[in-house]
Write an enzyme that holds these catalytic residues in place. Structure first.
Site, short mmCIF file in Angstrom:
data_model
loop_
_atom_site.label_atom_id
_atom_site.label_comp_id
_atom_site.label_asym_id
_atom_site.label_seq_id
_atom_site.Cartn_x
_atom_site.Cartn_y
_atom_site.Cartn_z
CE LYS A 211 -3.53 2.40 2.68
NZ LYS A 211 -4.23 2.09 4.16
CD GLU A 217 9.95 -5.78 6.95
OE1 GLU A 217 9.44 -4.70 6.12
OE2 GLU A 217 9.96 -5.74 8.14
N GLY A 272 -4.58 -1.94 5.45
CA GLY A 272 -3.64 -2.99 5.08
C GLY A 272 -4.27 -4.39 5.32
NE ARG A 273 -5.69 -3.45 11.53
CZ ARG A 273 -4.98 -2.19 11.61
NH1 ARG A 273 -3.75 -2.38 10.93
NH2 ARG A 273 -5.33 -1.07 12.37
CD GLU A 358 -0.91 -4.05 11.84
OE1 GLU A 358 -1.64 -3.83 10.70
OE2 GLU A 358 0.26 -4.08 12.10
CG HIS A 389 -2.43 -34.78 19.39
ND1 HIS A 389 -2.57 -35.77 20.01
CD2 HIS A 389 -3.47 -34.63 18.65
CE1 HIS A 389 -3.59 -36.50 19.77
NE2 HIS A 389 -4.20 -35.82 18.78
CE LYS A 517 6.75 -0.49 9.63
NZ LYS A 517 5.63 0.28 8.84
O1 F6P Z 1 2.56 -3.61 10.14
C1 F6P Z 1 2.50 -2.19 9.81
C2 F6P Z 1 1.70 -2.43 8.31
O2 F6P Z 1 1.86 -1.08 7.80
C3 F6P Z 1 0.54 -3.23 8.23
O3 F6P Z 1 -0.53 -2.50 8.64
C4 F6P Z 1 0.75 -3.43 6.78
O4 F6P Z 1 -0.26 -4.41 6.50
C5 F6P Z 1 1.74 -3.73 6.38
O5 F6P Z 1 2.76 -3.15 7.31
C6 F6P Z 1 2.41 -3.70 5.01
O6 F6P Z 1 2.60 -2.28 4.43
P1 F6P Z 1 2.49 -2.04 3.03
O7 F6P Z 1 1.26 -2.65 2.29
O8 F6P Z 1 2.15 -0.65 2.91
O9 F6P Z 1 3.61 -2.40 2.53
#
Ligand code: F6P
Length: 556
Positions: A211, A217, A272-273, A358, A389, A517
């Protein structure tokens, strides 16, 4: 009018009434309640969309639900629901709407953001996704050596990973034979290596899912995948065929080198979630096809309509949300377990972890006041029967109070012998055992009948007592179809919303992830520095850990 949820929850008359009620019912045994009310199952079971919620194994009486419903009303839940669907700026700290519901809005109702109906753009993006997937799946869009695509790598993390991964895993029976889907999320060379291993750059499509298009990452993984592609036969001119992006930040995606016609939009009014329903769901549509993806949206839409219209006492997300409040704020539950008894739904706990923790893992309300009560629980769980288990021992005899959601398809996609009957019996008997337990008398009788002496029975019986009276919900449905999975995920989205509104928190921002971060960038600099000098600026633990890494690295 000020948001009713901004007032202090625990001093409200409705909360105090529940506190008094708790004193009078907390010692009731569900086992006795079932004996006294044979119709308890019918009384506390609700069927909506394609789901049925059995909430009869809860520490409640009819009065409990009525008082919880009063609490919801006092916290302005009805108007809050309407505000969300209508696109009010309910994400107050970011001054944004939360309109994931618009992504599955099959009504003719417009949805306005800043005075503009966003539905045309939502629908045109869905059409673009459909055309894109059709061309890929029907081999009209091919790789640089003119071979059809066989694999798609979705590069993303958090909501740009967990939702699509859960849904594509849950709907594996609906995958066409054409495209395999891989998810690359972590900044870990092993994750990258495992994903790329065995892939052919000629037939691999990459989707960069972010987003913000600023997540470390994801950008590192995308860069590395691009280099892998160029090192293995691809040319710069081939990149547009093999790299697409889903983002709210088109400029950053273009700067990364994704051609504009390959960029699918998402919007800042989708969290995002909550973004599975957007173009973030592209890898899912590529594997299950457009019609099945539409069914997923349809299931979520039907749950939306139910959530928006049903009275609280017959409203599935509201009931689940209020039961969670009952346990967190009156029984002091610190966690909640999600237990899908279905191999394909094994990823559900991980998605609900982000969705719930979150959203409601906060300790300040929307007015900035520190809260004097607990909020989001720790969400955990895993697939049944495996959990029996592993951690069900704690659920049955531990000191922790952990309400459970059992999630059960009545039919399996893969009937083998009597496997499914055994899986179902495990699921039902686990919730039964949590509810009824085993008394000391029953344990003693069992041991005596097995031939143990009285002294042996005295020693062993207390170890075999199962306290019972431990609550659970069972959500069941015919089969985990796209429509059911859509309704199930939307159910939890709305459950989380209900709880956030009761607790007065903003369920749609996530400021808590920022510090890590920021600190990460500083630590990273110290790890890579020429000398240990930079390590001195940190606390002794962080400094010591940095030095340990550096000394190992210097040995290599
Ligand atoms: O964990 C923080 C966060 O912003 C989440 O809310 C989001 O889903 C994830 O990192 C990835 O963010 P992006 O889609 O902007 O890469």
């Amino acid at each position: 009018m000020d948001n009713p949820a901004s007032g202090l929850l625990t001093s409200s008359p409705e909360f105090l009434a529940l506190k008094q009620h708790f004193e009078s019912v907390s010692s009731l045994k569900m086992r006795d309640q079932f004996e006294e009310s044979p119709e308890r199952f019918e009384q506390f079971t609700l069927s909506e969309t394609d789901l049925t919620l059995d909430y009869s194994k809860n520490r409640i009486t009819p009065e409990t639900l009525s008082l919880l419903s009063d609490l919801a009303k006092s916290r302005g839940l009805s108007s809050a629901i309407e505000d969300m669907f209508r696109g009010e700026l309910i994400n107050r700290s970011e001054q944004r709407p939360a309109l994931h519901t618009a992504l599955r809005n099959f009504s003719d109702e417009p949805v306005f953001v800043d005075g503009k109906d966003v539905m045309p753009e939502v629908r045109s993006t869905l059409t673009r996704m459909k055309e894109f997937c059709w061309r890929i799946r029907n081999q009209h869009w091919r790789g640089f050596s003119n071979k059809p695509f066989t694999d798609v790598v979705s590069i993303g993390i958090g909501g740009s990973f967990l939702g699509p991964k859960l849904a594509s895993q849950a709907l594996k029976p609906y995958w066409g034979k054409k495209i395999n889907c891989h998810y690359l999320a972590n900044i870990d060379g092993s994750n990258l290596t495992e994903v790329l291993q065995g892939l052919n750059p000629e037939t691999t499509l990459f989707i960069v899912q972010s987003k913000s298009f600023g997540t470390q990452e994801t950008l590192k993984n995308a860069t590395e995948c691009r280099q892998w592609f160029l090192d293995n036969g691809g040319k710069e001119s081939d990149l547009p065929r093999h790299f697409t992006a889903v983002t709210a930040n088109v400029e950053k995606a273009k700067a990364f080198g994704i051609s504009e016609e390959n960029i699918f939009p998402m919007w800042d009014w989708v969290g995002g979630r909550y973004s599975l329903w957007s173009a973030i769901g592209l890898p899912l549509m590529l594997t299950i096809g457009h019609e099945n993806f539409r069914q997923l949206l349809q299931g979520a839409y039907e749950m939306d309509c139910h959530f928006r219209s049903a009275p609280f006492e017959e409203n599935m997300p509201v009931i689940m949300g209020l039961l969670g409040v009952w346990y967190v704020n009156f029984f002091d539950a610190q966690s909640h377990a999600i237990l899908p008894y279905d191999h394909y739904l094994r990823g559900l706990p991980a998605h609900i972890q982000q969705l719930d923790m979150e959203s409601n893992g906060k300790s300040v309300n929307t007015s900035g006041q520190s809260l004097d009560h607990n909020t989001g629980p720790i969400i955990w769980g895993g697939v049944g029967s495996n959990g029996q288990h592993a951690y069900h021992q704690l659920l049955h005899q531990g000191t922790q109070f952990a309400p459970c959601d059992f999630i059960l398809p009545l039919m399996t996609h893969n009937p083998v012998d009597h496997f499914h009957e055994l899986l179902v019996s495990n699921c039902l008997s686990q919730s039964q055992a949590l509810m009824q337990g085993k008394s000391l008398k029953e344990a003693e009788a069992e041991l005596s009948n097995s031939g143990l002496s009285a002294s042996e029975v005295n020693v062993l019986a207390p170890q075999k007592v199962i306290p019972g009276n431990r609550p659970s919900n069972t959500i069941f449905f015919d089969k985990a179809t796209p429509k059911v999975v859509g309704a199930l995920i939307a159910l939890y989205e709305h459950k989380v919303f209900v709880q956030g509104q009761i607790w007065g928190v903003n369920s749609f921002d996530q400021w808590g992830v920022e510090l890590g971060k920021q600190l990460g960038d500083q630590v990273h600099g110290a790890l890579l520095a020429e000398t240990d000098g930079l390590a001195q600026q940190f606390d002794a633990s962080t400094s010591g850990l940095i030095k340990a890494f550096r000394s190992m690295k210097n040995k290599l």
